[in-house]
Design an enzyme around this catalytic site. Structure first.
Site, PDB file in Angstrom:
ATOM      1  N   ASN A 164     -84.266 -45.770  46.324  1.00 59.64           N
ATOM      2  CA  ASN A 164     -85.412 -45.631  45.428  1.00 59.64           C
ATOM      3  C   ASN A 164     -86.134 -44.340  45.806  1.00 59.64           C
ATOM      4  OD1 ASN A 164     -87.799 -45.831  44.019  1.00 59.64           O
ATOM      5  ND2 ASN A 164     -88.535 -47.667  45.068  1.00 59.64           N
ATOM      6  N   TRP A 165     -85.922 -43.315  44.985  1.00 59.78           N
ATOM      7  CA  TRP A 165     -86.491 -41.998  45.338  1.00 59.78           C
ATOM      8  C   TRP A 165     -87.991 -41.922  45.053  1.00 59.78           C
ATOM      9  CZ3 TRP A 165     -82.454 -37.773  43.455  1.00 59.78           C
ATOM     10  CH2 TRP A 165     -81.225 -38.025  44.078  1.00 59.78           C
ATOM     11  N   LYS A 166     -88.511 -42.904  44.362  1.00 61.90           N
ATOM     12  CA  LYS A 166     -89.949 -42.927  44.022  1.00 61.90           C
ATOM     13  C   LYS A 166     -90.345 -41.597  43.360  1.00 61.90           C
ATOM     14  CE  LYS A 166     -90.599 -46.334  47.596  1.00 61.90           C
ATOM     15  NZ  LYS A 166     -91.453 -46.975  48.572  1.00 61.90           N
ATOM     16  N   HIS A 223     -91.406 -53.548  41.279  1.00 62.59           N
ATOM     17  CA  HIS A 223     -91.651 -52.989  42.607  1.00 62.59           C
ATOM     18  C   HIS A 223     -93.121 -53.178  42.981  1.00 62.59           C
ATOM     19  CE1 HIS A 223     -92.068 -50.164  45.904  1.00 62.59           C
ATOM     20  NE2 HIS A 223     -90.761 -50.257  46.048  1.00 62.59           N
ATOM     21  N   GLU A 261     -95.199 -51.345  44.394  1.00 65.36           N
ATOM     22  CA  GLU A 261     -96.096 -50.224  44.083  1.00 65.36           C
ATOM     23  C   GLU A 261     -96.520 -50.261  42.625  1.00 65.36           C
ATOM     24  OE1 GLU A 261     -93.584 -47.129  45.681  1.00 65.36           O
ATOM     25  OE2 GLU A 261     -93.967 -47.907  47.690  1.00 65.36           O
ATOM     26  N   GLU A 317     -88.709 -57.466  49.248  1.00 65.96           N
ATOM     27  CA  GLU A 317     -89.391 -56.386  49.951  1.00 65.96           C
ATOM     28  C   GLU A 317     -90.791 -56.832  50.358  1.00 65.96           C
ATOM     29  OE1 GLU A 317     -87.639 -52.315  48.690  1.00 65.96           O
ATOM     30  OE2 GLU A 317     -89.165 -52.858  47.245  1.00 65.96           O
ATOM     31  N   GLY A 372     -92.599 -48.491  53.527  1.00 69.31           N
ATOM     32  CA  GLY A 372     -93.132 -47.178  53.860  1.00 69.31           C
ATOM     33  C   GLY A 372     -94.034 -47.183  55.088  1.00 69.31           C
ATOM     34  N   SER A 406     -88.667 -50.152  55.022  1.00 71.11           N
ATOM     35  CA  SER A 406     -88.425 -49.396  56.251  1.00 71.11           C
ATOM     36  C   SER A 406     -87.009 -49.544  56.799  1.00 71.11           C
ATOM     37  CB  SER A 406     -89.468 -49.753  57.319  1.00 71.11           C
ATOM     38  OG  SER A 406     -90.775 -49.424  56.861  1.00 71.11           O
ATOM     39  N   GLY A 427     -86.218 -46.730  50.506  1.00 70.94           N
ATOM     40  CA  GLY A 427     -87.132 -45.727  49.982  1.00 70.94           C
ATOM     41  C   GLY A 427     -87.003 -44.435  50.765  1.00 70.94           C
ATOM     42  N   GLY A 428     -87.883 -44.255  51.724  1.00 70.33           N
ATOM     43  CA  GLY A 428     -87.971 -43.010  52.493  1.00 70.33           C
ATOM     44  C   GLY A 428     -86.621 -42.469  52.969  1.00 70.33           C
TER      45      GLY A 428
END
Ligand code: PGA
Length: 251
Positions: free
Chosen positions: A9-11, A94, A96, A166, A172, A213, A234-235
């Site tokens: 997930n590149w956000k 998600h 976010e 999640e 994150g 994470s 993600g990251g």
């Protein structure tokens, strides 16, 4: 046996040019890994270009959101059909989006139904906040989110869905859930809830990813758990090396 999947997930990261560069780095590495599905979810602006680039690769592509209406005066929104033209998957629900953009159990359900109608495969995210976790509400929250998101989804259509558990406090933050803890939630609350909403067979078949994470250093621990079928990353999905290493760990 459920086939593992690692999704990135590149956000809100990567311009079109940066996306092209990352995909070119990812392709040789990911294409050589067998028995794992790799999905990347770039931002909307890069989807068309990236989907062209990966045509001959085994990498699959997803979007990060959509709006449920087919078309109309909805400034700034993207329809399921528009997404389906350039992607196979779509991340929905998600945390976010739930926290910053007013996605609710109800709108997530609308998006899931619309995505399925357009032939997309939803990656449906569920997970509790830190406060809910500390109050012992994890099971109740996850079950509520699943039940709501899957309202009116037939068992056939459910077969197209992947679920990502999640925990919000792990996203994150560098504070990942323990592998055993994540597996327990996935088994007792996510998979069992699918069994009660659909059937044991549906629960056995559905792929459930862990997200929060995940890094090359901890990925293997998650993938060794019997109920964790991969990761939503993600990251660490923004660096080719890290994402390739995580995918290898799932093989
Ligand atoms: P993270 O994000 O890997 O950066 O924690 C996961 C996600 O939000 O899907």
């Amino acid at each position: 046996m459920r086939r593992p999947c690692v999704a990135g997930n590149w956000k809100m990261h990567k311009t079109v040019q940066e996306s092209i560069a990352l995909v070119k780095e990812l392709m040789p590495g990911l294409d050589s890994i067998e028995k794992v599905d790799s999905v990347i979810c770039p931002p909307f602006t890069a989807l068309a270009k990236v989907s062209d680039l990966i045509k001959d690769s085994k990498i699959e592509i997803g979007a990060q959101n959509l709006y449920w209406e087919e078309q109309g005066a909805y400034t700034g929104e993207i329809s399921p059909g528009m997404v389906a033209e350039v992607a196979e998957y779509v991340i929905l629900g998600h945390s976010e989006r739930r926290a910053y953009f007013q996605d609710t159990d109800d709108t997530v359900n609308k998006k899931v139904l619309a995505a399925l109608n357009a032939g997309l495969k939803p990656i449906l995210c569920v997970g509790e906040t830190l406060e809910e976790n500390e109050q012992g509400k994890t099971g109740a929250v996850v079950k509520r989110q699943l039940t709501a998101a899957l309202k009116d989804v037939s068992v056939e259509k459910f077969g197209k869905i992947m679920i990502a558990y999640e925990p919000v406090w792990a996203i994150g933050t560098g504070k990942a859930a323990t592998a055993e803890g994540a597996n327990q939630v996935i088994k007792e609350f996510v998979r069992d809830q699918v069994a009660s909403l659909y059937s044991n067979e549906a629960a056995d078949k559905v792929r459930i990813l862990y997200g929060g994470s995940v890094k090359p250093e901890n990925a293997k621990e998650y993938f060794q758990q019997p109920d964790i079928d991969g990761a939503l990353v993600g990251g660490a999905s923004l660096k080719a090396d890290a994402f390739i290493q995580i995918t290898k760990a799932a093989a």
